[in-house]
Design a protein around this motif. Structure first.
Motif, mmCIF file in Angstrom:
data_model
loop_
_atom_site.group_PDB
_atom_site.id
_atom_site.type_symbol
_atom_site.label_atom_id
_atom_site.label_comp_id
_atom_site.label_asym_id
_atom_site.label_seq_id
_atom_site.Cartn_x
_atom_site.Cartn_y
_atom_site.Cartn_z
ATOM 1 N N ALA A 52 -28.071 7.654 -48.011
ATOM 2 C CA ALA A 52 -27.081 8.759 -48.624
ATOM 3 C C ALA A 52 -25.930 8.746 -47.795
ATOM 4 N N SER A 53 -25.731 8.756 -46.457
ATOM 5 C CA SER A 53 -24.748 8.718 -45.711
ATOM 6 C C SER A 53 -23.682 7.613 -46.045
ATOM 7 N N ALA A 54 -24.417 6.366 -46.172
ATOM 8 C CA ALA A 54 -23.544 5.207 -46.580
ATOM 9 C C ALA A 54 -22.577 5.511 -48.029
ATOM 10 N N ILE A 55 -23.474 6.114 -49.054
ATOM 11 C CA ILE A 55 -23.026 6.462 -50.396
ATOM 12 C C ILE A 55 -22.038 7.546 -50.045
ATOM 13 N N VAL A 56 -22.286 8.404 -49.394
ATOM 14 C CA VAL A 56 -21.235 9.655 -49.102
ATOM 15 C C VAL A 56 -20.006 8.964 -48.300
ATOM 16 N N ALA A 57 -20.118 8.129 -47.485
ATOM 17 C CA ALA A 57 -18.961 7.629 -46.872
ATOM 18 C C ALA A 57 -18.133 6.660 -47.867
ATOM 19 N N GLU A 58 -18.568 6.006 -48.626
ATOM 20 C CA GLU A 58 -18.018 5.074 -49.753
ATOM 21 C C GLU A 58 -17.120 6.013 -50.674
ATOM 22 N N ASN A 59 -17.678 7.038 -50.952
ATOM 23 C CA ASN A 59 -16.989 8.007 -52.030
ATOM 24 C C ASN A 59 -15.821 8.741 -51.267
ATOM 25 N N ILE A 60 -16.136 9.250 -50.162
ATOM 26 C CA ILE A 60 -14.980 9.666 -49.271
ATOM 27 C C ILE A 60 -13.928 8.879 -48.818
ATOM 28 N N GLU A 61 -14.184 7.461 -48.638
ATOM 29 C CA GLU A 61 -13.084 6.504 -48.444
ATOM 30 C C GLU A 61 -12.533 6.276 -49.580
ATOM 31 N N LYS A 62 -12.958 5.896 -50.607
ATOM 32 C CA LYS A 62 -11.904 6.098 -51.951
ATOM 33 C C LYS A 62 -11.171 7.314 -52.261
ATOM 34 N N TYR A 63 -11.727 8.544 -51.855
ATOM 35 C CA TYR A 63 -10.827 9.483 -52.337
ATOM 36 C C TYR A 63 -9.735 9.713 -51.272
ATOM 37 N N ARG A 64 -10.042 9.248 -49.701
ATOM 38 C CA ARG A 64 -8.856 9.435 -48.974
ATOM 39 C C ARG A 64 -7.892 8.290 -49.502
ATOM 40 N N LYS A 65 -8.253 7.091 -49.782
ATOM 41 C CA LYS A 65 -7.304 6.126 -50.184
ATOM 42 C C LYS A 65 -6.570 6.548 -51.641
ATOM 43 N N ASN A 66 -7.297 6.821 -52.653
ATOM 44 C CA ASN A 66 -6.288 7.072 -53.953
ATOM 45 C C ASN A 66 -6.614 8.094 -54.792
ATOM 46 N N GLY A 67 -7.465 9.372 -53.955
ATOM 47 C CA GLY A 67 -7.597 10.338 -54.554
ATOM 48 C C GLY A 67 -8.713 10.509 -55.627
ATOM 49 N N THR A 68 -9.632 9.198 -55.733
ATOM 50 C CA THR A 68 -10.704 9.176 -56.738
ATOM 51 C C THR A 68 -11.989 10.141 -56.547
ATOM 52 N N ILE A 69 -11.974 11.097 -57.375
ATOM 53 C CA ILE A 69 -13.354 11.679 -57.064
ATOM 54 C C ILE A 69 -14.302 11.060 -57.908
ATOM 55 N N PRO A 70 -15.513 10.997 -57.357
ATOM 56 C CA PRO A 70 -16.579 10.102 -58.274
ATOM 57 C C PRO A 70 -17.018 11.321 -59.277
ATOM 58 N N GLN A 71 -17.733 10.450 -60.585
ATOM 59 C CA GLN A 71 -18.193 11.317 -61.513
ATOM 60 C C GLN A 71 -18.617 12.727 -61.054
ATOM 61 N N SER A 72 -18.427 13.892 -61.600
ATOM 62 C CA SER A 72 -19.061 15.153 -61.037
ATOM 63 C C SER A 72 -19.903 15.499 -62.106
ATOM 64 N N VAL A 73 -20.869 16.660 -61.780
ATOM 65 C CA VAL A 73 -22.093 17.193 -62.729
ATOM 66 C C VAL A 73 -21.116 17.767 -63.786
ATOM 67 N N ASP A 74 -21.839 18.083 -64.869
ATOM 68 C CA ASP A 74 -21.139 18.718 -66.172
ATOM 69 C C ASP A 74 -21.507 20.065 -65.876
ATOM 70 N N LEU A 75 -20.555 21.002 -65.600
ATOM 71 C CA LEU A 75 -21.005 22.517 -65.415
ATOM 72 C C LEU A 75 -21.324 22.970 -66.582
ATOM 73 N N ILE A 76 -21.270 22.724 -67.780
ATOM 74 C CA ILE A 76 -21.567 23.382 -68.947
ATOM 75 C C ILE A 76 -23.012 22.793 -69.266
ATOM 76 N N LYS A 77 -23.390 21.609 -69.147
ATOM 77 C CA LYS A 77 -24.843 21.010 -69.403
ATOM 78 C C LYS A 77 -25.746 21.578 -68.208
#
Ligand code: NAP
Length: 315
Positions: free
Chosen positions: A288-313
């Motif tokens: 889980a830490s490795a997945i979080v790290a990869e997602n944070i790294e992408k965000y720091r590089k280019n502002g990409t936020i991974p797919q987030s949950v649908d708050l309506i569903k």
């Protein structure tokens, strides 16, 4: 300069330090703080936080927070809390290791029911030597409610082990070797042929109390039920009624309305219930830490936020 990255969880959580260390080890370019250790002068800098059942009051203190990365797959509490924090995006954990762990639990407890282990355990306490007729898995139908990340992986594991497997989801699906259903009629059709029903549904406004009297009495008589998702999806009095009326053969419950399960709860001593302390699929800190790290790294590089949950569903 290192970026400040808070890890927000209950301050009394015994695993907090271990999580902080695992996250720090895999993200040396970030400075990870538990929320209590975070100097308020950094509050404005935090656009992202990693969370595990955070106190909503802590989240509110970060005025520029855009998104949070949960280290859990189920995020219903976070969704509820975030209603006051309108623009916050919630990213949940999607980890193939978690799907493997859940599939293993689904297979283990399906086999437990399939090979009549509750019956034989009871017979042993009464010194009864009585073999029961064996039915092969090909003649048993196991149905998954929810065909998401965890439900689909579990369903495939069951097919690989010889069971007939059905699945039910909100949107219709085509998955090789599975019979997929959707909608109310689909659910009814599936339940009437089900020997073992397994909940892998997220807890949402639609699924709360969804597994009710009608559900249990639509199932094939003498079917069994496994709940590995969330306790509040089940109407507990309907479950008890179905067990007491010999309609349901056995229930394996890993999740409850209240956890830990209170000492006065009827579940503990019901002869047709197996109680598990929410252990079917614990998050693996390393993967889980490795997945979080990869997602944070992408965000720091280019502002990409991974797919987030649908708050309506709600999932
Ligand atoms: P997921 O990928 O979001 O999948 C959810 C599935 O449920 C999807 O197939 C979805 O249908 C279906 N669904 C949602 N609402 C529905 C409705 N109203 N009617 C019919 N189907 C509906 O979730 P996941 O990663 O598989 O996780 C499932 C749950 O497992 C989590 O939410 C969490 O509560 C629980 N969990 C438990 C443990 C444990 O240790 N006990 C560990 C981890 C997770 P669509 O595919 O059509 O969207």
């Amino acid at each position: 300069m290192k970026k400040v990255l808070p890890f927000i969880c209950a301050s009394s959580w015994p695993l907090a330090e271990k999580w902080k260390q695992a996250l720090q080890d895999i993200m040396p370019e970030e400075q990870i703080f538990l929320f209590d250790e975070l100097d308020p002068k950094y509050y404005d800098n935090c656009e992202v936080a990693i969370v595990a059942n955070p106190d909503p009051q802590d989240l509110k203190k970060l005025p520029n927070l855009k998104w949070v990365h949960s280290v859990w797959a189920g995020v219903e509490r976070l969704i509820e809390d975030s209603k006051k924090h309108k623009s916050l995006q919630i990213v949940r954990l999607v980890d193939s290791q978690l799907s493997k762990t859940m599939s293993e639990a689904v297979l283990a407890w399906t086999l437990y029911l399939h090979r009549d282990m509750p019956k034989y355990a009871k017979q042993q306490t009464q010194e009864i030597w009585l073999p029961h007729e064996y039915t092969p898995p090909e003649e048993k139908t196991v149905s998954l409610l929810g065909l998401g990340e965890l439900g689909t992986a579990a369903a495939i594991k069951l097919v690989d082990n010889g069971f007939n497997v059905c699945g039910w989801s909100r949107t219709s699906k085509k998955i090789p070797r599975l019979e997929c259903y959707t909608g109310e009629d689909g659910l009814k059709e599936m339940l009437t042929r089900t020997d073992i029903a397994i909940s892998m549904l997220p807890l949402t406004h639609e699924t709360k109390g969804f597994i009710d009297k009608n559900f249990f009495f639509t199932l094939k008589k003498n079917a069994s039920f496994i709940n590995f998702s969330r306790g509040a999806i089940v109407d507990d009095s309907a479950l008890r009624e179905a067990l007491d009326n010999d309609y349901l053969n056995h229930a394996i419950l890993d999740v409850f309305h209240e956890e830990p399960l209170s000492a006065s709860s009827w579940h503990w001593h019901h002869e047709k219930v197996t109680v598990l302390p929410h252990i079917s699929a614990p998050t693996n800190r390393k993967t889980a830490s490795a997945i979080v790290a990869e997602n944070i790294e992408k965000y720091r590089k280019n502002g990409t936020i991974p797919q987030s949950v649908d708050l309506i569903k709600g999932y």
